[in-house]
Structures are given as structure tokens and as C-alpha cells.
Design an enzyme around this catalytic site. Sequence first.
Site, PDB file in Angstrom:
ATOM      1  N   PHE A 155       0.865  -1.099  -0.012  1.00  0.00           N
ATOM      2  CA  PHE A 155       0.045   0.042   0.063  1.00  0.00           C
ATOM      3  C   PHE A 155       1.148   1.286  -0.141  1.00  0.00           C
ATOM      4  O   PHE A 155       1.725   1.249   0.674  1.00  0.00           O
ATOM      5  CB  PHE A 155      -0.938  -0.109   1.475  1.00  0.00           C
ATOM      6  CG  PHE A 155      -2.243   0.892   0.995  1.00  0.00           C
ATOM      7  CD1 PHE A 155      -3.288   0.068   0.858  1.00  0.00           C
ATOM      8  CD2 PHE A 155      -2.128   2.259   1.262  1.00  0.00           C
ATOM      9  CE1 PHE A 155      -4.558   0.785   0.829  1.00  0.00           C
ATOM     10  CE2 PHE A 155      -3.309   2.775   1.068  1.00  0.00           C
ATOM     11  CZ  PHE A 155      -4.502   2.131   0.870  1.00  0.00           C
ATOM     12  N   PHE A 184      -1.113  -2.885   7.949  1.00  0.00           N
ATOM     13  CA  PHE A 184      -1.666  -3.471   8.995  1.00  0.00           C
ATOM     14  C   PHE A 184      -1.366  -5.219   9.077  1.00  0.00           C
ATOM     15  O   PHE A 184      -1.491  -5.869  10.107  1.00  0.00           O
ATOM     16  CB  PHE A 184      -3.337  -3.530   8.695  1.00  0.00           C
ATOM     17  CG  PHE A 184      -4.339  -4.043   9.988  1.00  0.00           C
ATOM     18  CD1 PHE A 184      -4.574  -3.313  10.821  1.00  0.00           C
ATOM     19  CD2 PHE A 184      -4.803  -5.228   9.729  1.00  0.00           C
ATOM     20  CE1 PHE A 184      -5.357  -3.497  11.900  1.00  0.00           C
ATOM     21  CE2 PHE A 184      -5.723  -5.562  10.727  1.00  0.00           C
ATOM     22  CZ  PHE A 184      -6.003  -4.831  11.941  1.00  0.00           C
ATOM     23  N   GLU A 185      -0.803  -5.675   7.879  1.00  0.00           N
ATOM     24  CA  GLU A 185      -0.588  -6.896   7.902  1.00  0.00           C
ATOM     25  C   GLU A 185       0.590  -7.151   8.118  1.00  0.00           C
ATOM     26  O   GLU A 185       1.309  -8.395   8.468  1.00  0.00           O
ATOM     27  CB  GLU A 185      -0.769  -7.512   6.301  1.00  0.00           C
ATOM     28  CG  GLU A 185      -2.139  -7.826   5.923  1.00  0.00           C
ATOM     29  CD  GLU A 185      -3.086  -6.615   5.737  1.00  0.00           C
ATOM     30  OE1 GLU A 185      -2.489  -5.528   5.182  1.00  0.00           O
ATOM     31  OE2 GLU A 185      -4.276  -6.600   6.383  1.00  0.00           O
ATOM     32  N   ALA A 234       4.025   2.821   4.772  1.00  0.00           N
ATOM     33  CA  ALA A 234       3.542   4.382   4.748  1.00  0.00           C
ATOM     34  C   ALA A 234       2.022   4.408   5.020  1.00  0.00           C
ATOM     35  O   ALA A 234       1.065   4.218   4.233  1.00  0.00           O
ATOM     36  CB  ALA A 234       4.065   4.886   3.493  1.00  0.00           C
ATOM     37  N   VAL A 235       1.800   4.994   6.289  1.00  0.00           N
ATOM     38  CA  VAL A 235       0.223   5.080   6.712  1.00  0.00           C
ATOM     39  C   VAL A 235       0.208   6.733   6.261  1.00  0.00           C
ATOM     40  O   VAL A 235       0.786   7.696   7.032  1.00  0.00           O
ATOM     41  CB  VAL A 235      -0.081   4.593   7.948  1.00  0.00           C
ATOM     42  CG1 VAL A 235      -1.298   4.939   8.084  1.00  0.00           C
ATOM     43  CG2 VAL A 235       0.314   3.221   8.096  1.00  0.00           C
ATOM     44  N   ILE A 236      -0.807   6.996   5.635  1.00  0.00           N
ATOM     45  CA  ILE A 236      -1.039   8.417   5.177  1.00  0.00           C
ATOM     46  C   ILE A 236      -2.517   8.674   5.552  1.00  0.00           C
ATOM     47  O   ILE A 236      -3.610   7.801   5.135  1.00  0.00           O
ATOM     48  CB  ILE A 236      -0.580   8.713   3.734  1.00  0.00           C
ATOM     49  CG1 ILE A 236       1.020   8.531   3.482  1.00  0.00           C
ATOM     50  CG2 ILE A 236      -1.009  10.069   3.192  1.00  0.00           C
ATOM     51  CD1 ILE A 236       0.925   8.547   1.945  1.00  0.00           C
ATOM     52  N   HIS A 250      -9.308   5.764   9.721  1.00  0.00           N
ATOM     53  CA  HIS A 250      -8.722   4.513   9.468  1.00  0.00           C
ATOM     54  C   HIS A 250      -7.356   4.339   9.790  1.00  0.00           C
ATOM     55  O   HIS A 250      -6.930   3.500  10.521  1.00  0.00           O
ATOM     56  CB  HIS A 250      -8.940   4.276   7.926  1.00  0.00           C
ATOM     57  CG  HIS A 250      -8.810   2.913   7.679  1.00  0.00           C
ATOM     58  ND1 HIS A 250     -10.040   1.937   7.433  1.00  0.00           N
ATOM     59  CD2 HIS A 250      -7.616   1.957   7.474  1.00  0.00           C
ATOM     60  CE1 HIS A 250      -9.561   0.905   7.010  1.00  0.00           C
ATOM     61  NE2 HIS A 250      -8.121   0.739   7.256  1.00  0.00           N
ATOM     62  N   PHE A 300      10.885  -0.155  13.598  1.00  0.00           N
ATOM     63  CA  PHE A 300       9.589   0.430  13.171  1.00  0.00           C
ATOM     64  C   PHE A 300      10.011   1.502  12.048  1.00  0.00           C
ATOM     65  O   PHE A 300      10.399   2.679  12.414  1.00  0.00           O
ATOM     66  CB  PHE A 300       9.181   0.985  14.177  1.00  0.00           C
ATOM     67  CG  PHE A 300       7.752   1.651  13.986  1.00  0.00           C
ATOM     68  CD1 PHE A 300       6.666   0.859  13.754  1.00  0.00           C
ATOM     69  CD2 PHE A 300       7.358   3.068  14.249  1.00  0.00           C
ATOM     70  CE1 PHE A 300       5.275   1.188  13.664  1.00  0.00           C
ATOM     71  CE2 PHE A 300       6.318   3.537  13.994  1.00  0.00           C
ATOM     72  CZ  PHE A 300       5.209   2.595  13.568  1.00  0.00           C
ATOM     73  N   ARG A 329      10.349  11.930   3.569  1.00  0.00           N
ATOM     74  CA  ARG A 329      10.918  10.775   4.494  1.00  0.00           C
ATOM     75  C   ARG A 329      11.419   9.764   3.761  1.00  0.00           C
ATOM     76  O   ARG A 329      11.919   8.655   4.498  1.00  0.00           O
ATOM     77  CB  ARG A 329       9.751  10.429   5.761  1.00  0.00           C
ATOM     78  CG  ARG A 329       9.972  11.784   6.620  1.00  0.00           C
ATOM     79  CD  ARG A 329       8.546  11.859   7.309  1.00  0.00           C
ATOM     80  NE  ARG A 329       8.567  13.190   8.236  1.00  0.00           N
ATOM     81  CZ  ARG A 329       8.228  14.266   7.726  1.00  0.00           C
ATOM     82  NH1 ARG A 329       7.866  14.471   6.661  1.00  0.00           N
ATOM     83  NH2 ARG A 329       8.146  15.148   8.599  1.00  0.00           N
TER      84      ARG A 329
END
Length: 159
Positions: A23, A58-59, A81-83, A89, A114, A128
Site C-alpha cells: 500500500f 496492518f498486515e 507508509a500510513v497516510i 482509518h 519500526f 521521509r
Amino acid sequence: MPRHFEGQLTGGSEKYAIVVARFNDLVTRRLLSGALEAFGSHGVTDEQVSVFWVPGSFEIPVVAERLAFSGTFAAVCCLGAVIRGETNHHEYINQQVAGGLMRATQASGIPILFGVLTCDTMEQALDRAGGKAGNKGCEAALAAIEMVNLLRQIPEVEA
Ligand code: DLZ
């Protein structure tokens, strides 16, 4: 004068795992490149590194935990990368991923790094991932080498 202990940034013969989320792969592929470059320039060859792709951040924890307990890898670098989107969510993903990785690293005794970006915008994430704010994939790989070398200096304690 107290004795100081610090992990050197020199890779040995141990194997490393990278778990990377697909993702937002515009970002995560850059994090992966940064991590691989950092490993390579610090004495860890491609043959010592295995890369495991997962659908999204998430996985990451379930795979990282399996790898940490496998007995094969000295450390596991996690890249994602969580945006922030239009819903909250991302907050659930961030908390679960960070908590899951912390639990897995403590339970296994294997460093799990992490390298999951938690950003408001794609621009912040790209900054980043090799842009003007460095490359967090690179930092995760260096932290992995350092932690492996530090832990080697600490005797194991029976639980
Ligand atoms: C569903 C989702 C959303 C909305 N955002 C992200 C994100 O910013 N970064 C990321 O790595 N993954 C995202 N995902 C996918 C979830 O991590 C997961 O793969 C799916 O919810 C399936 O469990």
C-alpha cells in the site's frame, strides 16, 4: 568511569528480514531502496537479506512476528507508509501496527525495527522516503545492525 556499550554499524554473517507493505508503494519502494542501500554499504550482502511483501501496513505485525520467532533472522525491519485519509482509518492502523510490533519484539527478543511512516500527506511521506527529510528505511536498517551488535554484548537471561 562507567562502561559504555554500543552496537557497531558493521554487518556480520547474520541474516536480516525486511517486511514491506505494498500500500502506498510509491513511498514504500523508496523506503526499501534506502534500507537495501544501507545494508549494502554496511557489510550486509543481498544474500543475507530476505524481503517479504504484505498488502498493507496492518498486515506487517503478523509476518514480522513469524519471522522473529523463526530462528533464522537476527532482526526484522518493517517498512510501510500510513497516510491520513478522509476517515480515521489511519489511526487504527498506526496504533495496531506499533503495538503489534512492540509486543512481538519484546516476546521474541529479536529487534523489530519500526520503519513505518505515519504522515498527514503524501508529500511528507516522500520527504521521509529519500527526500529532504532523509530515508526512514535507511535509518531502520542501520538501527537493525546496531541493535544486533548491541544485543550480542548482553548475556541472555533465562525467563
Ligand atoms: C485500507 C488502508 C488505508 C485506508 N490506508 C492505508 C495506508 O495509508 N497505509 C497502509 O499501509 N495501508 C493502508 N490500508 C491497508 C491496510 O493496511 C490493510 O492492508 C487493509 O485494511 C486490509 O487488512
